[in-house]
Design a protein around this motif. Structure first.
Motif, PDB file in Angstrom:
ATOM      1  N   GLU A 109       0.867  -1.185   0.000  1.00 36.55           N
ATOM      2  CA  GLU A 109       0.000   0.000   0.000  1.00 36.55           C
ATOM      3  C   GLU A 109       0.899   1.228   0.000  1.00 36.55           C
ATOM      4  OE1 GLU A 109      -3.366   0.617   0.095  1.00 36.55           O
ATOM      5  OE2 GLU A 109      -3.803  -1.516  -0.159  1.00 36.55           O
ATOM      6  N   THR A 110       0.636   2.171  -0.890  1.00 33.27           N
ATOM      7  CA  THR A 110       1.445   3.380  -0.967  1.00 33.27           C
ATOM      8  C   THR A 110       0.554   4.597  -1.212  1.00 33.27           C
ATOM      9  OG1 THR A 110       3.333   4.433  -2.046  1.00 33.27           O
ATOM     10  CG2 THR A 110       1.926   3.082  -3.435  1.00 33.27           C
ATOM     11  N   THR A 116       8.373   4.443  -1.041  1.00 32.66           N
ATOM     12  CA  THR A 116       8.030   4.262   0.364  1.00 32.66           C
ATOM     13  C   THR A 116       6.572   3.829   0.463  1.00 32.66           C
ATOM     14  OG1 THR A 116       9.582   6.005   0.957  1.00 32.66           O
ATOM     15  CG2 THR A 116       7.966   5.394   2.621  1.00 32.66           C
ATOM     16  N   ASP A 117       6.304   2.810   1.290  1.00 31.26           N
ATOM     17  CA  ASP A 117       4.925   2.362   1.451  1.00 31.26           C
ATOM     18  C   ASP A 117       4.201   3.231   2.471  1.00 31.26           C
ATOM     19  OD1 ASP A 117       5.737   1.461   3.961  1.00 31.26           O
ATOM     20  OD2 ASP A 117       5.222  -0.630   3.599  1.00 31.26           O
ATOM     21  N   SER A 118       2.923   2.948   2.695  1.00 28.32           N
ATOM     22  CA  SER A 118       2.112   3.786   3.576  1.00 28.32           C
ATOM     23  C   SER A 118       2.499   3.654   5.047  1.00 28.32           C
ATOM     24  CB  SER A 118       0.630   3.464   3.402  1.00 28.32           C
ATOM     25  OG  SER A 118       0.385   2.111   3.700  1.00 28.32           O
ATOM     26  N   LYS A 119       3.315   2.650   5.394  1.00 25.77           N
ATOM     27  CA  LYS A 119       3.788   2.476   6.773  1.00 25.77           C
ATOM     28  C   LYS A 119       5.173   3.085   6.983  1.00 25.77           C
ATOM     29  CE  LYS A 119       1.160  -1.724   7.537  1.00 25.77           C
ATOM     30  NZ  LYS A 119       1.215  -3.153   7.876  1.00 25.77           N
ATOM     31  N   ARG A 151       7.948   2.266   5.256  1.00 26.15           N
ATOM     32  CA  ARG A 151       9.043   1.361   4.880  1.00 26.15           C
ATOM     33  C   ARG A 151       9.499   1.672   3.461  1.00 26.15           C
ATOM     34  NH1 ARG A 151       5.916  -4.070   6.397  1.00 26.15           N
ATOM     35  NH2 ARG A 151       4.454  -2.952   5.082  1.00 26.15           N
TER      36      ARG A 151
END
Length: 72
Positions: free
Chosen positions: A17-18, A42-45, A47
């Motif tokens: 998820e991004t 970068t993902d939504s968390k 990372r």
């Protein structure tokens, strides 16, 4: 947005998820594949994900299915 990335010689796809717009992600993907570089985002968390452009087998760009529970 949900992104699925198939990597050559990997048994599973990456599902991430991004918050990147589909147009921006597609531009980064095109650049990584044509220049034989790295697709990094970068993902939504928070990372950081990096995949070699030469090893990408396929990519699905979609909105995802949030909140689906049970049978359809």
């Amino acid at each position: 947005m949900e992104v699925k990335i198939g990597v050559q010689h990997a048994p599973r796809e990456l599902v991430v998820e991004t918050e990147i717009s589909p147009e921006d992600f597609e531009a980064q993907l095109t650049e990584a594949v044509t220049s034989d570089g790295i697709l990094a985002f970068t993902d939504s968390k928070g990372r950081r994900i990096a995949v070699p452009g030469s090893k990408i087998a396929y990519v699905e760009i979609g909105t995802g299915a949030h909140g689906t529970v049970g049978f359809r």
